[in-house]
Design an enzyme around this catalytic site. Structure first.
Site, PDB file in Angstrom:
ATOM      1  N   LYS A   9       0.702  -1.054   0.075  1.00  0.00           N
ATOM      2  CA  LYS A   9      -0.135  -0.040   0.012  1.00  0.00           C
ATOM      3  C   LYS A   9       0.968   1.225  -0.102  1.00  0.00           C
ATOM      4  O   LYS A   9       0.740   1.899  -0.807  1.00  0.00           O
ATOM      5  CB  LYS A   9      -0.836   0.225   1.360  1.00  0.00           C
ATOM      6  CG  LYS A   9      -1.837  -1.065   1.264  1.00  0.00           C
ATOM      7  CD  LYS A   9      -2.796  -0.831   2.530  1.00  0.00           C
ATOM      8  CE  LYS A   9      -2.155  -0.399   4.018  1.00  0.00           C
ATOM      9  NZ  LYS A   9      -1.308  -1.914   4.629  1.00  0.00           N
ATOM     10  N   ARG A  84      -9.635   1.253   7.785  1.00  0.00           N
ATOM     11  CA  ARG A  84      -9.349   0.217   8.071  1.00  0.00           C
ATOM     12  C   ARG A  84     -10.560  -0.481   8.816  1.00  0.00           C
ATOM     13  O   ARG A  84     -10.700  -1.681   8.931  1.00  0.00           O
ATOM     14  CB  ARG A  84      -8.242  -0.129   9.140  1.00  0.00           C
ATOM     15  CG  ARG A  84      -6.952  -0.420   8.349  1.00  0.00           C
ATOM     16  CD  ARG A  84      -5.836  -0.049   9.108  1.00  0.00           C
ATOM     17  NE  ARG A  84      -4.601  -1.015   8.867  1.00  0.00           N
ATOM     18  CZ  ARG A  84      -3.662  -0.147   8.495  1.00  0.00           C
ATOM     19  NH1 ARG A  84      -3.260   0.932   8.405  1.00  0.00           N
ATOM     20  NH2 ARG A  84      -2.270  -1.028   8.506  1.00  0.00           N
ATOM     21  N   ARG A 123      11.381  -6.466   6.114  1.00  0.00           N
ATOM     22  CA  ARG A 123      11.439  -4.881   5.726  1.00  0.00           C
ATOM     23  C   ARG A 123      12.268  -4.221   6.453  1.00  0.00           C
ATOM     24  O   ARG A 123      12.245  -4.304   7.521  1.00  0.00           O
ATOM     25  CB  ARG A 123       9.785  -4.552   5.936  1.00  0.00           C
ATOM     26  CG  ARG A 123       9.207  -3.261   5.504  1.00  0.00           C
ATOM     27  CD  ARG A 123       8.071  -3.347   4.984  1.00  0.00           C
ATOM     28  NE  ARG A 123       7.156  -3.004   6.259  1.00  0.00           N
ATOM     29  CZ  ARG A 123       5.746  -2.688   6.226  1.00  0.00           C
ATOM     30  NH1 ARG A 123       5.132  -2.695   4.823  1.00  0.00           N
ATOM     31  NH2 ARG A 123       5.031  -2.723   7.157  1.00  0.00           N
ATOM     32  N   ARG A 156      10.771  -1.663  11.901  1.00  0.00           N
ATOM     33  CA  ARG A 156       9.604  -1.278  12.548  1.00  0.00           C
ATOM     34  C   ARG A 156       9.462  -2.285  13.775  1.00  0.00           C
ATOM     35  O   ARG A 156       9.481  -3.552  13.404  1.00  0.00           O
ATOM     36  CB  ARG A 156       8.441  -0.981  11.655  1.00  0.00           C
ATOM     37  CG  ARG A 156       8.375   0.286  11.008  1.00  0.00           C
ATOM     38  CD  ARG A 156       7.310   0.329   9.954  1.00  0.00           C
ATOM     39  NE  ARG A 156       5.769  -0.371  10.353  1.00  0.00           N
ATOM     40  CZ  ARG A 156       5.009  -0.226   9.659  1.00  0.00           C
ATOM     41  NH1 ARG A 156       4.972   0.587   8.456  1.00  0.00           N
ATOM     42  NH2 ARG A 156       3.785  -0.795  10.177  1.00  0.00           N
ATOM     43  N   ARG A 167      -0.871  -9.095  13.375  1.00  0.00           N
ATOM     44  CA  ARG A 167      -1.536  -8.006  12.600  1.00  0.00           C
ATOM     45  C   ARG A 167      -2.099  -8.515  11.461  1.00  0.00           C
ATOM     46  O   ARG A 167      -3.126  -8.106  10.982  1.00  0.00           O
ATOM     47  CB  ARG A 167      -0.468  -7.329  12.211  1.00  0.00           C
ATOM     48  CG  ARG A 167       0.324  -6.145  12.960  1.00  0.00           C
ATOM     49  CD  ARG A 167       1.632  -5.621  12.491  1.00  0.00           C
ATOM     50  NE  ARG A 167       1.364  -4.471  11.467  1.00  0.00           N
ATOM     51  CZ  ARG A 167       2.502  -4.090  10.810  1.00  0.00           C
ATOM     52  NH1 ARG A 167       3.625  -4.832  10.784  1.00  0.00           N
ATOM     53  NH2 ARG A 167       2.110  -3.454   9.764  1.00  0.00           N
TER      54      ARG A 167
END
Ligand code: AMP
Length: 210
Positions: A9, A84, A123, A156, A167
């Site tokens: 996204k 969301r 990531r 993160r 998540r």
């Protein structure tokens, strides 16, 4: 842009923002900025984000409401990671109606779960400019350093593997009703999020015209 974390996204919203010359509005980025600045909002959001849970609707809706009062959105904007929940989608409709605006499209990016976990666990994000990398799939030229601004890369907190699973479970439950909301309004376009970022961008651009 709706879709699970790791679907791309943020990357796609940034590319679209450059292509169309309109701002990218990312609730995740705004919440992380508030956290780093240690504002009361940032502190409130932190415990939810660290555990991979959604920040309460009223907090996130307040942030988006304030952001959409900024003059730079008059020519259009791309929302990334918001709404969301259905409550957020309804609040967005009300915020837009107040300004006489409507949403043109809701783009859902689909990526198989195993690939999402792999993408998220590797990531790395630049602390200075927010550019995303992946340790193996999309590494920077110098490990730990941003190619664009030489900033420091970090992982993160919510990209740790134990948090990723939570998540993704959370998102599977929460995102489906939002996609349904936009399907009923005939705004939803589903896009295959696998392949290169250029391929995905091409699919999204085509879906916006459809
Ligand atoms: P993201 O960068 O979009 O993956 O968002 C990171 C985290 O910020 C999420 O796991 C949530 O804790 C929080 N967050 C971002 N956007 C929202 C939203 N629209 N509603 C609730 N929580 C959000």
């Amino acid at each position: 842009m709706i879709g699970p974390p790791g679907a791309g996204k943020g990357t796609q919203a940034r590319l679209l923002s450059g292509r169309f010359g309109v701002p990218q509005i990312s609730t995740g980025d705004m919440l992380r900025e508030a956290q780093q600045a240690r504002t009361p909002l940032g502190r409130e959001a932190q415990r939810f984000m660290d555990e991979g849970r959604l920040v309460p609707d009223d907090v996130v809706i307040g942030i988006v409401d304030r952001r959409l009062r900024n003059g730079d959105v008059v020519g259009g904007f791309i929302l990334d990671g918001f709404p969301r929940t259905v409550a957020q989608a309804e609040a967005l409709d009300a915020i837009l109606a107040r300004g006489g605006a409507t949403l043109d499209r809701a783009v859902a990016i689909d990526v198989p779960r195993a690939e999402l976990v792999e993408r998220l666990a590797g990531r790395q994000v630049c602390r200075s400019c927010g550019t995303m990398y992946h340790r193996t799939l999309d590494p920077p030229t110098t490990p730990g350093t941003c190619d664009r601004c030489l900033g420091q890369l970090y992982q993160r907190d919510d990209d740790r593997e134990e948090v990723i699973e939570r998540r993704l479970d959370q998102l599977a439950k929460e995102v489906a009703p939002v996609a349904d909301y936009y399907r009923r309004a005939s705004l939803l376009r589903r896009v295959d999020g696998t392949g290169s970022r250029e391929q995905v961008l091409g699919r999204i651009t085509a879906s916006l015209a459809a």
